[in-house]
Design a protein around this motif. Sequence first.
Motif, PDB file in Angstrom:
ATOM      1  N   VAL A 286      17.313   2.958  25.912  1.00 17.57           N
ATOM      2  CA  VAL A 286      17.024   2.879  24.486  1.00 17.57           C
ATOM      3  C   VAL A 286      15.655   3.494  24.187  1.00 17.57           C
ATOM      4  O   VAL A 286      15.483   4.221  23.200  1.00 17.57           O
ATOM      5  CB  VAL A 286      17.094   1.420  23.998  1.00 17.57           C
ATOM      6  N   VAL A 287      14.683   3.221  25.036  1.00 19.85           N
ATOM      7  CA  VAL A 287      13.349   3.798  24.845  1.00 19.85           C
ATOM      8  C   VAL A 287      13.411   5.322  24.920  1.00 19.85           C
ATOM      9  O   VAL A 287      12.743   6.029  24.149  1.00 19.85           O
ATOM     10  CB  VAL A 287      12.372   3.224  25.884  1.00 19.85           C
ATOM     11  N   ALA A 288      14.225   5.839  25.816  1.00 21.01           N
ATOM     12  CA  ALA A 288      14.379   7.295  25.910  1.00 21.01           C
ATOM     13  C   ALA A 288      14.936   7.862  24.608  1.00 21.01           C
ATOM     14  O   ALA A 288      14.490   8.916  24.125  1.00 21.01           O
ATOM     15  CB  ALA A 288      15.298   7.649  27.075  1.00 21.01           C
ATOM     16  N   GLU A 292      13.197  10.589  21.932  1.00 22.31           N
ATOM     17  CA  GLU A 292      13.873  11.809  21.482  1.00 22.31           C
ATOM     18  C   GLU A 292      13.967  11.889  19.967  1.00 22.31           C
ATOM     19  O   GLU A 292      14.092  12.984  19.413  1.00 22.31           O
ATOM     20  CB  GLU A 292      15.284  11.855  22.086  1.00 22.31           C
ATOM     21  N   SER A 293      13.917  10.738  19.305  1.00 16.66           N
ATOM     22  CA  SER A 293      14.111  10.727  17.850  1.00 16.66           C
ATOM     23  C   SER A 293      12.816  10.682  17.061  1.00 16.66           C
ATOM     24  O   SER A 293      12.823  10.375  15.870  1.00 16.66           O
ATOM     25  CB  SER A 293      14.978   9.528  17.463  1.00 16.66           C
ATOM     26  N   GLY A 294      11.694  10.961  17.730  1.00 19.39           N
ATOM     27  CA  GLY A 294      10.457  11.048  16.954  1.00 19.39           C
ATOM     28  C   GLY A 294       9.276  10.273  17.485  1.00 19.39           C
ATOM     29  O   GLY A 294       8.280  10.114  16.780  1.00 19.39           O
ATOM     30  N   LEU A 365      14.675   0.547  13.624  1.00 18.34           N
ATOM     31  CA  LEU A 365      15.401  -0.712  13.417  1.00 18.34           C
ATOM     32  C   LEU A 365      16.911  -0.524  13.539  1.00 18.34           C
ATOM     33  O   LEU A 365      17.621  -1.424  14.015  1.00 18.34           O
ATOM     34  CB  LEU A 365      15.040  -1.310  12.057  1.00 18.34           C
ATOM     35  N   GLY A 366      17.419   0.624  13.120  1.00 23.72           N
ATOM     36  CA  GLY A 366      18.849   0.871  13.269  1.00 23.72           C
ATOM     37  C   GLY A 366      19.270   0.892  14.727  1.00 23.72           C
ATOM     38  O   GLY A 366      20.327   0.356  15.097  1.00 23.72           O
TER      39      GLY A 366
END
Length: 384
Positions: A286-288, A292-294, A365-366
């Motif tokens: 999840v951290v990865a 990747e998303s910002g 949060l999503g």
Amino acid sequence: MSRTAGHPARTASRPQQPPAVRLSATVMAHPRRAASAGRLARLLGGDAEVVYDPLPDGPSNAMRTAVEAWSRCPAGSTHHMVLQDDVVPTADFTALAVAAAARHPDAAIALYANSNSWNGVTARTALLAGYRWVPTVPYDYFPTQVALMPCAMAHEFVAYARPIVPFDGADDEALTRFLDERGHPSALRVPNLVQHDDQPSLTGLDHQGIRRSVVFMEAAGSSPGTDDACFHLLPALPFFRQRRARLRVLLSGRGRTQGYWTVGRGAQLDLLGMDRRRIAAVADSVVARMGESGGLPQRRAVTAAFVAEVYLGALGLGWAAARLARDHGRHMAVLPSPVHDRVLDSYVESGLGFDADLTVWRPHLGLLRELALRGVNESTGEGG
């Protein structure tokens, strides 16, 4: 291990023929919140009255105003409701409050619970198991942001509370003691019918962090399941505070000894059939995705630690709710839906604790909700 006493649940049984409810309402307020109190009274309509703190410049004391508010049950009313001046009601609030009184006509009823309170923990778990009602718990304060009770009970509470006003300003704790000592039933509705707004606390509670509904009706829509009340002690209380997911398990000992005990991390993992390596691997993935998303909201180690607690806490939440459902012949399935999304959002919020932290984590949060849903369903046998 720490212990929370367990008591047999007291709640009102559903009547065969619900009596006609004539509900009166009072807003308890401080003069500094006159504008918001007036707006709330107008939303309620009818003869809703605002009762102000009789000693507004005195020491902080919610009981002082609560006693006056509960004493304003007019002739002809069957039930009286008191709202605090910093709540926002859902649509059709009055009709839903009347329905609540008809559902539990002999009970003291709470229409709100803080997401990080023991009442909130209990309501969240029961809602996932398909219930809309639980008794308020005797080891927590009674949620007085909006409460209603039969007028006779309101008068009895005023007589009980008025002599202690100079010594005890906590109306929510006094109401818990009153119900326990007098043996009156209680009921808490979920989804909640009001939301706590963001005004600064007048009683110094801002240090407790986020003070919002466990799940607000307006955001969640209609709740799943039936209008059933949960009359049973929960098998466990999964709570998430200060970034730490813990599990309090109901244990019975010799004689009448019974209570909730906070189990250690090893026992918690054993109960959930989980190990640290698995949790760490899920958190790392999840951290990865966050990276990747910002970018990460905090240092990597801090981020990974919180993500791991979200997953572990969700496993405990699903485990407790599933056991409650199965023990009483109910099927449980938690799917993406407005009500379940709000339940899981409030769970994550209660773990973060403060709005400043929530702001930092908001872009993710999503993803945290997705992780929480995964954990809940894995522990109920619905996930992969």
